[in-house]
Design a protein around this motif. Sequence first.
Motif, short mmCIF file in Angstrom:
data_model
loop_
_atom_site.label_atom_id
_atom_site.label_comp_id
_atom_site.label_asym_id
_atom_site.label_seq_id
_atom_site.Cartn_x
_atom_site.Cartn_y
_atom_site.Cartn_z
N ARG A 143 0.82 -1.21 0.00
CA ARG A 143 0.00 0.00 0.00
C ARG A 143 0.86 1.26 0.00
NH1 ARG A 143 -4.52 1.39 4.60
NH2 ARG A 143 -5.07 3.48 3.82
N THR A 158 0.69 3.58 -3.37
CA THR A 158 -0.10 4.80 -3.20
C THR A 158 0.75 6.02 -2.85
OG1 THR A 158 -0.57 4.50 -0.83
CG2 THR A 158 -2.09 3.45 -2.39
N LYS A 159 2.07 5.81 -2.70
CA LYS A 159 2.89 6.97 -2.36
C LYS A 159 4.22 7.04 -3.12
CE LYS A 159 0.77 8.25 1.84
NZ LYS A 159 -0.02 7.10 2.27
N GLN A 160 4.63 5.93 -3.71
CA GLN A 160 6.00 5.93 -4.24
C GLN A 160 6.16 5.27 -5.61
OE1 GLN A 160 9.30 5.90 -1.49
NE2 GLN A 160 8.05 4.90 0.03
N MET A 161 5.13 5.23 -6.38
CA MET A 161 5.22 4.55 -7.68
C MET A 161 4.97 5.55 -8.82
SD MET A 161 3.04 1.26 -9.05
CE MET A 161 1.53 2.24 -9.22
#
Lengths: 656, 656
Positions: free
Chosen positions: A300, A304-307
Amino acid sequence: MKNTISKTMTLPLNNVQINDSFWSYYINLVRDVVVPYQWDALNDRIPNAEPSHAIKNFKIAAGEEQGEYYGMVFQDSDVAKWLEAVGYLLAVERDPELEKIADEVIDIIAKAQREDGYLNTYYTLKEPNNRWTDLCECHELYCAGHMIEGAVAYYRATGKRKILDVVIKLADHIDDVFGSEPGKLQGYDGHQEIELALMKLYEVTYDEKYVKLCQFFLEERGKEPYFYDIEAKKRGGTHHWADDFMIKDKAYSQAHKPINEQEKAIGHAVRFVYMCAGIAHLAAETGNRDMIQTCQRLWRNMVTKQMYITGGIGSQRHGEAFSSDYDLPNDTVYAETCASIGLIFFAQRMMQLEPVRKYADVMERALYNTVLGGMSRDGKSFFYVNPLEVYPKAYENNQNYDHVKPVRQKWFGCACCPPNVARMLASLGQYIYTVQENTVYAQLYISGKAEFEFESNRVILEQNSNYPWDGNINFTVQADRETNFSIALRIPEWCDQAEITVNGERKSLDGIMADGFAILEGSWKTGDEIQLILSMPVQRVKGHPYIRQTAGKVALQRGPLVYCIEEADNGSNLQQVMLPTDGKLEVNSDQNLFGGMQVIIGQAIKQKAENWGEALYKSNPKIETEAVTLKFIPYFSWANRGLGEMQVWVQERETI
Amino acid sequence: MKNTISKTMTLPLNNVQINDSFWSYYINLVRDVVVPYQWDALNDRIPNAEPSHAIKNFKIAAGEEQGEYYGMVFQDSDVAKWLEAVGYLLAVERDPELEKIADEVIDIIAKAQREDGYLNTYYTLKEPNNRWTDLCECHELYCAGHMIEGAVAYYRATGKRKILDVVIKLADHIDDVFGSEPGKLQGYDGHQEIELALMKLYEVTYDEKYVKLCQFFLEERGKEPYFYDIEAKKRGGTHHWADDFMIKDKAYSQAHKPINEQEKAIGHAVRFVYMCAGIAHLAAETGNRDMIQTCQRLWRNMVTKQMYITGGIGSQRHGEAFSSDYDLPNDTVYAETCASIGLIFFAQRMMQLEPVRKYADVMERALYNTVLGGMSRDGKSFFYVNPLEVYPKAYENNQNYDHVKPVRQKWFGCACCPPNVARMLASLGQYIYTVQENTVYAQLYISGKAEFEFESNRVILEQNSNYPWDGNINFTVQADRETNFSIALRIPEWCDQAEITVNGERKSLDGIMADGFAILEGSWKTGDEIQLILSMPVQRVKGHPYIRQTAGKVALQRGPLVYCIEEADNGSNLQQVMLPTDGKLEVNSDQNLFGGMQVIIGQAIKQKAENWGEALYKSNPKIETEAVTLKFIPYFSWANRGLGEMQVWVQERETI
């Protein structure tokens, strides 16, 4: 092992025949070009490419040749990954000539193995007395893991045990050396890989020892006092890399805390996803709830933050690592090809843990964009780093971009990516379906036949489509006799409108959707036909408001494909281009481009520079613009037409 | 020396009294806080700051204390720059206590000098037998240059010769060692500095030997075979830094080709501008046409292709160097404080070569923005790197930003910047006017009195303004008797509308403008009054269309001040803010902020993140925005209220 999760399985590769208008080209390329090319590379026969020396190292260790070890400490793994790719190719179609080459390599590898099972040419040739003294930096377990993966693939394809026996002996040796028992090393690998390999070895040997060893490595990780410090002290503080950052920075290899206490995707991206794939694989086998939650939590944070929109992960060069949440620079990016491959491994295993669309969506994103983009159209050059924005002129003099090559390279001193692409594409058949009990989840839309067994009946499902160019996908059933099972069709997150007909009859999706899959229960018989229509309009994608590198910008996506603009089509100074929010975007078929592809033609505005003059900054200038037509091509196909600018995210100009 | 350029001069510092509502605060700060603070720093008396050891090194070399050398190879220069700042302070106002400290330091320096004139504590203490063997890396000539500058400043202020004699002996020693004559070293410095220092030494000694030596160093630079290679070979290939990049990368120190063949600003930015200042200084003295053209050419490339709006230069961390044309990243920026100070040195000398507005405009830009921003309001902490965009949260985990400190530091291991700011501010009086023949060019608008001599008459020009907050500037004349001379007033490039009245009578600018200056010729007498009104509306500045980092963005400037938004006023996630093209921008006086300043209040739009959810990317999302009021503060005052985001360039939203 007690499995508390619903029984899932990966379809054996020889159960799947791919016959796809999009992918068959690449799979044939792997067979006809990439694997032979990489064989030449491993044997140092590619002119003007970085030398590999990997086969030579094995030959020297086998006593067949004289010479010195050359290459990175993990040079062996390039051979192992090549062998794995060969295994996958042979699983699909036997090829005596290729098998002969592989058998010869296997003979050399077997000879290079030491009496006690140890196998690693770097230590054997360079530091025979220092085995297992620098797990943190020296990749012994990583190389072992790749050799195990290669062996399992080759054994599964050919039934030949020789290399399997080699790696069993190797794994048993590792099991003798490592473990919680007194006298054994309470340590773990610097670069995760052995974990998922041991799970694969278990799946062909059914020897639970390998599952336990995998679990040991995963549970040992991050305990205090830190193993890396303990072994470094034993060594007298020496280190193998230019500096000791790998030892000091525990988070670099996700060894900063026990895995079940880790909250975020951090450190070296490939290590992270390989580790997560290992945890998920183990957890699927053992049903370990804490580990399942760890996988879910780390997944997650990552997606949701690093892709990146391309399915790239790892946004900084330093440590080839993740950065901070929402820090996704497009130009100084890392997004290593191997990291997206590892992301697919992780996604596949998450699908096996819980068949939820989001995992397959990410798998698709990484596959169709970063992984495919990692290789040139001709299969002979590769990206290690996959930028989303490239300005070659700016790079001439700024070493901040040194790691970003604006054209693919023939080979690398650190050559992890090319053979990784090869094994990924060669094993693509394994990623199309996930089977859970009596349900087959169609997670990727790739044409061909796949064979299943339900109620002891042989069932063949055939997919047919022109995906990813078109969202019409046809399934036909062949079964020995009428059989009860469910077919679950992924309705991708990018798709706003999907239609399903079964034997010509429209099926409402209401009530049959579960976790993003349309579940078609039924009693299926030969001749049954399912039509899935995924609408595929051009989509204007925006980044999360917290990502500063996408603020004010838009990217185009159609189906699973992210698009980009290139200098070859659109001239230079792409930063001056603005896409109006109401501008027309048309899909065009360009049959001359790379064997034919759908491009997007967009009406846009470009700031003119001609009359600006020399001043770097101007107050209240009159901005002159002109209407331009932009041609967007799929991101995966960029950099196949020479050196030039490229941009995925384009300035957006609001039309009110 | 034959001077073919019109005779120009720098006004001696004691001819200028600054009494300015804006600058006096900073100059007093330098006197009352910065110089004492830095004295403590040089003596390692600042708790929790990087140690300096610079005074201690001199004491050990002088035989007064025991111990080992500590610090960078150029640690001596911090003492020299401190002494230079003291000299400037004393030139303006004698201070027996400060002078006593300085005299004591001078005694120590003199004792640390070797019999033959050599002076460098690093080599004296660490490598006494290796003097002048690694010019490329070891800053011996750089340290000598700073000591000369310090000595000249101190001598000019106090008339005391002791330190001047020390540096004359040092310079003579250098002249014995270097030169084209057989037996001398045909070499040059790795970090340019000695060149401009020798010109200053010439200006107090009138000894032409120093001009020749300056010219030798400049003309030797970049000749092939490269001196750095020659000396490295002599040393047996050793190097003093972690790797040998300084030796290999000749462009790093602008030694890749002879100066007159250099086309672009390249390499280490401070070295570049110090070199250019040296060339310009020499060329102003000798009238060398090639060198003048070199200065003009390099200036032009730098300011029209490689300068930040803040007057920062050097956009990459690697090598603290210039990047490529139009590559000006705001976040991974370097923009070293020292580089902007060196830019001011260069600009001042270009004004002396040819009094053209553009040089003074850049001087003003660098001074009011980067240089002033380099120091905290309390004078006790400093920036080395001056970013135009800061996101502390993103920096937590991305080493790409490691060099960008989002708050000022107390001191640095490499402490070049703090004492450089001190000497710059302490000598500010030198930068207000350039005198050329019978014209005084008012290039900066700083209130106070300056004394000139025209037609053998003493003339005092008094400036009065509330600049930079207000563009009304008043000049009054005092003269022994009515005197013919011209007063040239800079009409800054940022000013669209200027008015001049002389003794209450409006003067048309038509026909009196020359190179951006309004030339007021006349016969001036005591009581004559000139009123200059520079209109100062808020300006929306746009970057050149080729700069990709300013595309779609706008910066606000008012007068010479560039503005920015900070988290302290505007909350976090500043990337979500958009400034509409027709939004109202109001100038407000904020008397509570840092002793009172003009801020800009702007109506803006901010993308809302609350309802976006977790997805990193969304197709055709509904973008929710809210109206917000932004507060822009002058860039120089940022980071005085704790850790937070900051942005100079703000997204622009076109209103159609």
